[in-house]
Every structure is written in structure tokens, then in C-alpha cells.
Design an enzyme around this catalytic site. Structure first.
Site, PDB file in Angstrom:
ATOM      1  N   ASP A  15       0.740  -1.326  -0.022  1.00 18.57           N
ATOM      2  CA  ASP A  15      -0.081  -0.030  -0.094  1.00 18.57           C
ATOM      3  C   ASP A  15       0.733   1.213  -0.016  1.00 18.57           C
ATOM      4  O   ASP A  15       0.392   2.044   0.685  1.00 18.57           O
ATOM      5  CB  ASP A  15      -1.010  -0.140   1.185  1.00 18.57           C
ATOM      6  CG  ASP A  15      -1.828  -1.193   1.232  1.00 18.57           C
ATOM      7  OD1 ASP A  15      -2.144  -1.874   0.395  1.00 18.57           O
ATOM      8  OD2 ASP A  15      -2.515  -1.496   2.588  1.00 18.57           O
TER       9      ASP A  15
ATOM     10  N   LYS B 274      -6.793  -4.590  -2.843  1.00 14.68           N
ATOM     11  CA  LYS B 274      -7.483  -5.374  -1.658  1.00 14.68           C
ATOM     12  C   LYS B 274      -8.211  -4.238  -0.878  1.00 14.68           C
ATOM     13  O   LYS B 274      -8.154  -2.922  -1.245  1.00 14.68           O
ATOM     14  CB  LYS B 274      -6.392  -5.697  -0.656  1.00 14.68           C
ATOM     15  CG  LYS B 274      -5.569  -4.717  -0.032  1.00 14.68           C
ATOM     16  CD  LYS B 274      -4.553  -5.249   0.789  1.00 14.68           C
ATOM     17  CE  LYS B 274      -3.621  -4.374   1.632  1.00 14.68           C
ATOM     18  NZ  LYS B 274      -4.148  -3.527   2.606  1.00 14.68           N
TER      19      LYS B 274
ATOM     20  N   CYS C  13      -2.308  -1.749   8.170  1.00 12.84           N
ATOM     21  CA  CYS C  13      -2.299  -2.849   6.936  1.00 12.84           C
ATOM     22  C   CYS C  13      -0.878  -3.910   7.070  1.00 12.84           C
ATOM     23  O   CYS C  13      -1.219  -5.077   6.862  1.00 12.84           O
ATOM     24  CB  CYS C  13      -2.357  -2.282   5.624  1.00 12.84           C
ATOM     25  SG  CYS C  13      -3.928  -1.591   5.193  1.00 12.84           S
TER      26      CYS C  13
END
Length: 179
Positions: A13, A75, A108
Site C-alpha cells: 500500500d 485489496k 495494513c
């Protein structure tokens, strides 16, 4: 000890504006470029994730450029293990140890690490290749994850472990990445 035959890299990310406002973002992104290039040099499987890319934007250009042969896995859950395509890619990789890098360390990265540990994988967080908006949240994530069974390494430390010998074919090229 890390071994290149059983180690993979997960890039989590590093997208949009958030990537530019995390703690020490310029050094963090520069280190990620080095880590990804080293993983490519060593032939490690690389899994690349993007959290809700429609809303948060795509991965920063510096990383997209070096991840040229890898396809991002979108995701929506904070843990990558909530995404079936990621879980399938992990299983297909045939490695048992994952180096984790990316943002945010306390969200995350943290949740992905916990789920990988719960699934029986070994996890090493690359300390100079994870970040959060605040240094306190990064520190907290690394501390909690080590108590839960993850290890912490650094870019140089993991690179030299993976190479293992100064006579290795990759040694000079890898050394040039970190100098």
C-alpha cells in the site's frame, strides 16, 4: 537466518498522498526502491498490494517503475490475507518466510503480518522499509509484532543474510544498491 530459496517480499500500500506524508517518506521510498531491486536481483517472489486504489490512488511512481514485471493485487480489507488473490499468490510462491514492507505499519502491515503468522509463515518486518504517519505508531507496531512472533530486520541486514557469501554472484550488484 533468511535464505533466498524460501523468502518472498510483500510490498504493502505505498500509494497516493499517504505515501508522501508518512514519517521520513523520502528515505522510506528510497529504501523501498533498493529493497525491491535487491529482491528482483535475488529472484525472490514479490507480491505487490494496493489498498482501495480507486479511492487512495495508485502506488507511487518510483515504486511502480521498479515493480514493472509485477502486477498489483487490489485489496479492501486492511489485512492482505482478506484478499483471496493474495492468499493464492502466497500459497503458489512455495516460500515460508515473508519480508514485509510498506504502509501503514500499525494498520495494513500489522494486520497482514498477524494473519501470515497465524497461517504458519515466518514474517520479518524490514524496519527501514515500513512507515506510518507517526513514528510512535510505527514503533508500536514493530514492538507488538515482535511480541507476537515476527522478527525485525533492516534493508542491509536482510540483504546480506539473503546473499550469505561475498563470493555469491549477486554480491557486487547488491552492494551497489545500498552504497
Amino acid at each position: 537466518m533468511l535464505r533466498k530459496e524460501r523468502t518472498g517480499l510483500v510490498v504493502i500500500d505505498v500509494q497516493g498522498k499517504l505515501a508522501t506524508i508518512v514519517h521520513d517518506s523520502e528515505l522510506f521510498i528510497a529504501n523501498l526502491v533498493k529493497l525491491i531491486n535487491a529482491a528482483k536481483l535475488l529472484g525472490l517472489p514479490i507480491l505487490w498490494l494496493e489498498q482501495n486504489p480507486e479511492k487512495l490512488g495508485t502506488t507511487v511512481p518510483a515504486l511502480r517503475e521498479v515493480l514493472d514485471l509485477v502486477k498489483p493485487i487490489p485489496k479492501y480489507s486492511f489485512s492482505a490475507c482478506g484478499e483471496p488473490a493474495f492468499v493464492d499468490a502466497v500459497k503458489k510462491s512455495k516460500v515460508n518466510t515473508w519480508l514485509l514492507c510498506g504502509i501503514e505499519a500499525h494498520i495494513c502491515v500489522y494486520q497482514t503480518a498477524l494473519d501470515l503468522l497465524d497461517s504458519g509463515y515466518m514474517v520479518e518486518l524490514v524496519s527501514d522499509c515500513v512507515s506510518s504517519r507517526s513514528l510512535d505508531n510505527k514503533t508500536l507496531a514493530l514492538e507488538k509484532l515482535t511480541r507476537k512472533g515476527a522478527d525485525v530486520t533492516s534493508l542491509e541486514m536482510c540483504l546480506f543474510e539473503l546473499i550469505g557469501d561475498c563470493r555469491a554472484d549477486e554480491f557486487k550488484a547488491a552492494l551497489s544498491l545500498i552504497k
